[in-house]
Scaffold this motif. Structure first.
Motif, PDB file in Angstrom:
ATOM      1  N   UNK A  22      24.973 146.753 -65.834  1.00 23.36           N
ATOM      2  CA  UNK A  22      25.750 146.368 -64.658  1.00 23.36           C
ATOM      3  C   UNK A  22      24.942 145.407 -63.798  1.00 23.36           C
ATOM      4  N   UNK A  23      25.597 144.373 -63.292  1.00 22.95           N
ATOM      5  CA  UNK A  23      24.958 143.504 -62.324  1.00 22.95           C
ATOM      6  C   UNK A  23      25.936 143.306 -61.176  1.00 22.95           C
ATOM      7  N   UNK A  24      25.412 142.994 -59.996  1.00 22.79           N
ATOM      8  CA  UNK A  24      26.306 142.848 -58.851  1.00 22.79           C
ATOM      9  C   UNK A  24      25.872 141.689 -57.982  1.00 22.79           C
ATOM     10  N   UNK A  25      26.862 141.057 -57.330  1.00 26.16           N
ATOM     11  CA  UNK A  25      26.558 139.883 -56.537  1.00 26.16           C
ATOM     12  C   UNK A  25      27.732 139.541 -55.635  1.00 26.16           C
ATOM     13  N   UNK A  26      27.633 138.364 -55.003  1.00 26.78           N
ATOM     14  CA  UNK A  26      28.761 137.787 -54.298  1.00 26.78           C
ATOM     15  C   UNK A  26      28.961 136.379 -54.867  1.00 26.78           C
ATOM     16  N   UNK A  27      29.959 135.670 -54.389  1.00 25.93           N
ATOM     17  CA  UNK A  27      30.398 134.414 -54.995  1.00 25.93           C
ATOM     18  C   UNK A  27      29.332 133.459 -55.517  1.00 25.93           C
ATOM     19  N   UNK A  28      28.372 133.017 -54.667  1.00 24.67           N
ATOM     20  CA  UNK A  28      27.374 132.071 -55.163  1.00 24.67           C
ATOM     21  C   UNK A  28      26.576 132.650 -56.331  1.00 24.67           C
ATOM     22  N   UNK A  29      26.341 133.940 -56.293  1.00 26.02           N
ATOM     23  CA  UNK A  29      25.601 134.594 -57.365  1.00 26.02           C
ATOM     24  C   UNK A  29      26.402 134.649 -58.650  1.00 26.02           C
ATOM     25  N   UNK A  30      27.714 134.802 -58.511  1.00 23.30           N
ATOM     26  CA  UNK A  30      28.553 134.825 -59.717  1.00 23.30           C
ATOM     27  C   UNK A  30      28.470 133.473 -60.424  1.00 23.30           C
ATOM     28  N   UNK A  31      28.407 132.402 -59.622  1.00 22.77           N
ATOM     29  CA  UNK A  31      28.275 131.071 -60.211  1.00 22.77           C
ATOM     30  C   UNK A  31      26.997 130.995 -61.043  1.00 22.77           C
TER      31      UNK A  31
END
Lengths: 342, 633
Positions: free
Chosen positions: B316-325
């Protein structure tokens, strides 16, 4: 299970040869490295299914396809991160990373240094050919300044990196250098790397016959090899040269090449190689040696022991389990609940 | 009452069915704590509730500045509610900047409590007030209570050994005490919390307790507040409840999912707002077989999770928008390798750093299509904070059953907001079936299950199953490197078919309201509460309107098209410029209308009602032109 394992016949080189056709250029240094890996692996007493080879992108990174173990051919530069995930998920596996100078030092520089400083037990083999081969010949982070390639027709204006210096700076616990053309030394270093527990970094000089042939000629050529290299051996003085009469002496913090027997210099004056020093200053000093002023050191620069990332993680889990119930319900209910009656 | 030395003064009690309170002040004033303490007490008291924390991106913007205002809104009621409330009934403003940025939201006739001590010339200037607004006519439409809270608090703490500065810092608990009194809530939850929090610092604990009681007693005794309010317990379904934020529920859900699959959970993440709380929460639970790694960057976090997935853990990994990029290349590799990688995206306002502490739903297209090549994967989105728990389990279930990456699209609002959550009976949640391939004789890395089209999950350590996975196109079944044109097309198609097939394993959509009618409102993710509330209000007014809420975005539930066909007008309401709307138009050829909002804030129910009316009128629906329905109010 233990009985079954004991009854498994000893592994041989053939057990580590996959059914895939090897697709490197004829004469590529990678063949020799692959052969040594396949020779060393069966000697380690580790069941084949426990090996995982992880690579990034580049010529060297095709290697996992050719070794009959578990393997991942991943993304340019990301192998150390992915391998960390493998090791964290199952510390019982023997995880090897295969990378190149572009893969490890350019696009993947960040992952390399962090995997090393965390002391994840990964055997990272960096095949350094000082060129981008798979993309057909652009200069790499280890190419010499002034190098003319397709992307530097006027000569490279990037100063090169020293992979061993990077590894030492990033707190690798095992750092060594070897060369594809000296299979005996290569095999010896790979064996030592395999036995080290912790972040293991081996730079392997590797010849690209197509785009950077003879990049390491001065250290491979029969006539110049002895004068341009020095073999590091723990507990032995730094002596090299065709006539074994040259040595390295420290003048303050500055190393200098001296000739035994000249100006009263004896073996007693030379640095005695110690790969176990906690302080990495000496190993770093060695990592700066390069012709024409100094011989290229081959062998183990530094090998120290400290707890690995995965072992410390496992220990934290064990300790936490001793302290707290592993009952999920305790977490879900938390400390403050209320009941709504029917 | 023993602790209250003042004789109770009789005051009128007014019963209400719901209220919305907003606490706001400087980001150093402790407003998030005050709000969450009020929430906790209210939850335990038995009201239904929803919250909206709203804090600035700067940790400590200059004191007293407009940029440094932090707020916490809580909506609570004696009936079922789904939103944190459109506009506060009570605004507690601790300084002029807080008043300036929040007053516009307060209902006319609403209660305004301000700390008059903070209205100094200097603070007024920082807030951009030329004169003191409390002394002007503009306040007439509110029930203004300007209390010298700093002074009152200092008096209440007389005798405390704390420094003047530390005494002043307790004033948020004075305000909390006053609000607890105003809504007839007991103090014990907060007193208990203070004991736990400041147990090691008895002076600090005592001072905070004195401040809390001081505020409470002030409410009780002052002539300036004439009445207080009573909001009865809500009739929630029977069960054991707790208060939970979406990020907490997300963490709990993934821990539960790993246990249901009898697996270790490996969570690799890089700190990023508003997803970091998931990392914090998971890091606390090593005893539950949770291995958390704070990676060197977003890419490494995705890589570690992928490596763990290959090795047989729940990766599992987690992030927000810029990280998803940044993770997208790794996600594409997971698609190619067909490994069960799960990616949490707690969306925030974008693009770029955008509004890092605010909510938005603008990563839908990125989640669906933001990768190179033909790279389909499963996308799901929880609808409420509590739903994050259930959908986390679904994410892992789908990832493992179909050997595919899954993106879990939460958002800043869901992540930070809290609601009463009926704690599920863990023993009754279906297990996640995991089968690791063992048979060497029949093993082929890409031999597919004929039903799900998923390939076998063979993990390192299994004798005889040694195999290599890579990013290069594979021959079907064997997984060998293969560059043949027709093989590539076949593999692209089968990867797509596998994802499409997930529709067979997800629940059908349920329509809120009648199965057919004039208008269908379509929402997804964290807007559930606002949309459902708006549609319910319109239904009560006799309008033939229904709504559906998509928690599965790729693939869609298989009855979606059928539902769309049963309505004349289709409106998608989402916190972006119409991303789901454009997907639906492309997929189903349906004329979709959009209600959009990109202000970093969730929808208000009134905004949605207004938006729905506007669209209906513009489409010339005669009955929407009738006077009785001409306005939402």
């Amino acid at each position: 299970m233990a009985g079954e394992l004991a009854s498994i016949p000893a592994l041989t080189r053939k057990d580590f040869v996959s059914n895939q056709d090897v697709r490197w250029c004829p004469g590529c240094g990678d063949y020799a490295i692959l052969a040594q890996i396949q020779k060393v692996l069966p000697e380690l007493g580790i069941p084949r299914e426990k090996f995982v080879f992880v690579s990034g992108i580049g010529c060297s990174s095709r290697l996992p396809y050719y070794v009959n173990t578990y393997g991942l051919h991943t993304i340019h530069g990301r192998a150390p991160a992915i391998a960390t995930g493998v090791k964290v998920a199952n510390p019982d596996l023997a995880v090897w990373v295969i990378t190149g100078d572009g893969d490890a030092l350019s696009i993947g520089g960040n992952h390399l240094i962090h995997a090393l400083r965390r002391n994840v037990d990964l055997k990272i083999l960096l095949f350094n050919n000082r060129i981008y081969g798979l993309t057909k010949g652009q200069y790499s982070p280890t190419s010499e300044i002034g190098k003319k390639t397709k992307s530097t027709p006027h000569g490279s204006i990037d100063y090169p990196m020293h992979p061993i210096s990077i590894a030492l700076g990033a707190e690798a616990t095992f750092t060594a250098r070897t060369i594809d053309s000296d299979t005996g030394h290569l095999g010896k270093i790979l064996t030592e790397a395999a036995h080290h527990k912790g972040s293991t970094f081996v730079e392997i000089y590797q010849n690209c016959v197509i785009f950077n042939d003879n990049a390491f000629q001065e250290v491979t050529d029969r006539d110049t090899r002895a004068d341009n290299t020095i073999t590091l051996e723990h507990g032995r003085p730094l002596i090299f040269g065709k006539d074994r009469n040259k040595g390295i002496r420290l003048k303050g913090m500055t190393p200098e090449v001296v000739t035994l027997g000249e100006n009263g210099v004896t073996e007693q004056d030379l640095i005695v190689h110690d790969e176990t020093l906690a302080d990495s200053t000496y190993a770093f000093l060695l990592s700066r040696f390069e012709p024409p002023h100094f011989p290229v050191p081959l062998g183990v620069f530094r090998s120290i022991q400290r707890p690995t990332y995965e072992d410390m993680l496992t220990a934290q889990i064990k300790k936490a389990k001793e302290k707290k119930s592993s009952e999920l319900k305790n977490l879900l209910y938390g400390s403050e609940t209320w009941t709504v009656a029917e | 009452m023993a602790e209250n030395p003042v004789l109770p003064v009789y005051k009128e009690i007014e019963e209400q069915s719901e209220a919305t309170i907003r606490f706001c002040g400087d980001s150093g004033d402790g407003m998030q704590l005050t709000g969450s303490q009020f929430t906790q007490t209210t939850a335990i008291f038995g009201n239904d509730l929803a919250t909206l924390p709203d804090y600035p991106a700067e940790i400590r913007a200059p004191a007293g500045s407009l940029a440094g205002v932090s707020g916490y809104q809580v909506h609570f009621s004696s009936h079922d509610i789904r939103t944190p409330g459109d506009a506060p009934d009570v605004l507690v403003a601790m300084n002029p900047a807080a008043l300036k940025t929040n007053l516009g939201d307060l209902k006319e006739g609403g209660i305004l409590i301000v700390n008059s001590d903070a209205f100094t010339a200097n603070n007024l200037k920082k807030a951009g007030y030329a004169t003191n607004p409390l002394e002007e006519g503009g306040m007439a439409k509110y029930r203004l209570h300007a209390f010298p809270i700093t002074t009152l608090n200092t008096k209440a703490l007389e005798g405390s050994p704390l420094t003047k500065k530390d005494v002043e810092r307790c004033k948020n608990f004075f305000a909390l005490g006053l609000m607890l009194w105003m809504y007839g809530r007991p103090m014990d939850v907060s007193l208990e919390w203070i004991n736990k929090k400041f147990g090691a610092k008895p002076d600090l604990a005592e001072a905070n307790k004195m401040a809390l009681r001081g505020g409470y007693n002030f409410g009780e005794t002052t002539d300036l507040v004439k009445k207080h309010y009573y909001i009865a317990k809500a009739k929630l379904p029977a069960g054991i409840y707790r208060n939970v934020t979406g990020n907490e529920a997300t963490a709990f859900g993934f821990i539960a999912a790993a246990q249901l699959a009898d697996k270790e959970l490996v969570y690799a993440s890089y700190p990023i707002t508003p997803a970091s709380d998931v990392l914090h929460e998971l890091s606390r639970h090593r005893h539950l077989n949770v291995k958390t790694c704070q990676a060197e960057d977003e890419i490494a976090a995705a890589g570690m999770a992928l490596g763990a997935a290959f090795t047989g853990a729940v990766g599992l990994t987690g992030t927000s928008g810029p990280g998803l990029a940044l993770k997208s290349e790794t996600v594409s590799l997971a698609i190619m390798m067909e490994l069960p990688l799960v990616i949490i995206n707690v969306q925030r306002g974008g693009p770029s750093t955008g509004l890092p502490t605010k909510t938005e739903q603008s990563d839908l297209l990125q989640a669906m299509y933001g990768r190179h090549g033909e790279s389909p994967l499963a996308v799901i989105a929880p609808a409420t904070p509590g739903d994050c728990f259930s959908m986390a389990i679904e994410a892992v279930r789908i990832a493992i059953q179909y050997m595919t990456p899954v993106i879990f699209l939460s958002d800043g609002y869901l992540g930070n907001s809290s609601e009463p959550w009926k704690v599920p009976d863990f023993d009754k949640i279906p297990k996640i079936h995991v089968e690791h391939y063992k048979d060497a004789a029949s093993f082929l890395p890409f031999l597919r299950d004929p039903k799900t089209l998923s390939r076998p999950w063979a993990i390192p350590g299994t004798p005889g199953l040694e195999h290599r996975l890579g990013g290069i196109e594979k021959q079907e079944n064997t997984g060998n490197v293969n560059y043949e044109p027709l093989n590539h097309e076949k593999m692209v198609l089968v990867r797509q078919a596998k994802i499409d097939g997930i529709a067979q394993s997800i629940p059908l959509l349920e329509v809120f309201g009648k199965e057919a009618g004039d208008i269908l409102v379509i929402g997804w993710g964290g807007t559930y509460g606002a949309i459902t509330s708006a549609v319910e209000m319109l239904q009560k007014r006799g309008i033939a309107i229904s709504c559906i809420h998509l928690r599965y975005l790729n693939p869609f539930p298989s009855n979606l098209k059928k539902i769309l066909d049963n309505f004349d007008t289709h409106i998608v309401a989402e916190l972006n410029l119409g991303q789901l709307a454009s997907i639906l138009r492309g997929r189903f050829g349906v004329d979709i209308q959009s209600i959009t909002k990109v202000q970093g804030k969730p929808f208000k129910t009134d905004e949605l009602i207004e938006g729905i009316f506007k669209i209906a009128r513009s489409r010339g629906e005669p009955k929407w032109q009738e006077n009785s329905l001409a306005s939402p109010h």
